[in-house]
Design a protein around this motif. Structure first.
Motif: not given
Lengths: 301, 301
Positions: A15, A107, A122, A126, A231, A233, A238, A240, A289, B205
């Motif tokens: 991502f 996934w 990604a 979102s 990252q 997510w 999110q 991360m 992940a 990011t």
């Protein structure tokens, strides 16, 4: 001029590494946005519900702008490196029982996407999901409508403007005497361990959130915290924020509602797990992940 | 056991260094929460609208739980180091024309707060303001009510749960040949410069957001990005993520709707500005803002 966004720090983290120019200046200039929408080269990214639709080369499926389609029902994702505008429809046909988070099918698909396409997915997922879950004004309860090329929503009654959420989450490896702390979440399958994580709350720094989460979930105190990498997510949205934390002690007191098991593991044990050795002490997190990359980074890989 | 949250990295950055134990396990255990509410030592933090009410020693004003007050109308902020539970009323009497962001009066009060009290204020203000602006469900438009000791809201109709927002913002100094890039925002007073900043968007990011913002607002490309430190910013609820970025060139092309002026400044010029020298080339950001600390950090202070 293009936005050269490929990041030296992107070490194959899923991502990350989008090559899209988000072209934010077009969002607030209706006439420039209309030009992009009228561009005969413009493409619309197609999703399957909220899942990606990749072709054999790992590209996300796209189509032309359909006759009769309205700009107001789309978001401008940005401009490709060749200048082609990319849009996405804001209306999503959610599938029955679509899991809001951790959709296992996605996934499986994501590793087959080209890295820049996974990053594109990604952001698109979102954004589309946020619109779907934010049709009404949190201030007054009235319907809202998309504005700024799909990058915000405005209330038709009270005028409040609402922006897409990005929720910062800290994810961390505590270190103690050359071991790191991994945990099995209360809902993880047996044997599967990952890094501990939690949402950053209002009124705290990244470092304070790392210390609070480790304290709450495992009862350990930590000193120095170092940021590693981040990252996006998209399940649902999110950021991360991966860190290491120096533990001041190693005795664990688990919050069993959140953490089923936690353990300190050595470099050898992490190496065996990542190599999927038959006698490995645990199953590592999926390479999708960021926790997977945190363990590899800790090994110096 | 107390949550020792005082951070080695907290270099006097305003709104950091809370000593409160957020005691998240109480939020989801009604009976433990009731015990805290019934604690005769429990205090309620008082605000003036959304502004802090400090005493002469820089402590936030608190009062006892008033007779007839309802737990359901309060959030549990956490436990003090002496175990005393701290609550705050979720209903806010906003003052007429209360500015949603950058309230100048608050900026004058905050430097007089003890650092841990400023941190307490930051979290409390963000939380109370979030409740005030999120009375309705974004999914279906129905009224919501506080749950989990004020740390989320639930919709009475569709059941959706909504959590307080924390919006990550990158704020950065680009470096080029031992100079850093500072800018005057389109709404800043003449002479006042700060670091460039912008919201992290879904699908990127921290490092990508830094590069995108610098590209969008000043037209420079950047390579390596390094994280410095972070700050919670409660106007209304940002997580400021401070970074440096290595510029690949220095020619500026400003987005004049966002940035009125930008310039590369030397260490000597930054030093003069922070010392408020009469011939300084610019006025530095207020010490309350993380940008101030970024400039000091760049000088090696």
């Amino acid at each position: 001029m293009m936005n050269r966004n490929v990041a030296p720090e992107a070490r194959g983290i899923t991502f990350t590494g989008s090559t899209l120019d988000r072209a934010d200046q077009l969002r607030v200039h209706p006439e420039r946005l209309s030009v992009a929408w009228a561009d005969t080269r413009a493409r619309v990214v197609r999703l399957d519900g909220l899942d990606p639709l990749p072709d054999d080369e790992g590209m996300l499926a796209t189509g032309p702008i359909e006759p009769g389609a309205r700009l107001a029902d789309h978001a401008l994702l940005g401009l490709q490196e060749d200048g082609v505008p990319l849009f996405i429809a804001l209306h999503v046909e959610k599938k029955p029982h679509e899991p809001p988070v951790f959709p296992p099918k996605v996934w499986q698909i994501v590793p087959h996407l080209r890295p820049d396409q996974a990053a594109l997915y990604a952001g698109a997922r979102s954004l589309v999901d946020w619109h779907d879950r934010h049709q009404f004004c949190a201030c007054c309860g009235s319907p809202t409508h998309p504005v700024k090329a799909g990058w915000s929503r405005q209330c038709g009654t009270c005028g409040a403007e609402h922006f897409p959420r990005t929720d910062p989450v800290v994810i961390m490896l505590a270190e103690y005497e050359d071991k790191v702390l991994i945990a099995r979440g209360a809902r993880f399958p047996p044997g599967r361990f990952s890094a501990l994580a939690g949402f950053v709350e209002p009124g705290e720094t990244i470092e304070e959130a790392v210390r609070r989460e480790l304290w709450e979930e495992t009862g350990i105190r930590t000193g120095r915290v170092d940021y590693l990498f981040s990252q996006p997510w998209p399940f649902p949205s999110q950021l991360m924020i991966a860190c290491t934390a120096q533990a001041l002690d190693c005795a664990l007191t688990l919050d069993l509602e959140e953490v089923a098991e936690a353990m300190w593991v050595s470099r050898e044990e992490v190496r065996a797990a990542l190599a999927e050795a038959p006698d490995a002490r645990f199953q590592p997190p999926t390479p999708v992940a960021v926790a997977h990359h945190m363990l590899r980074h800790w090994l110096g890989e």
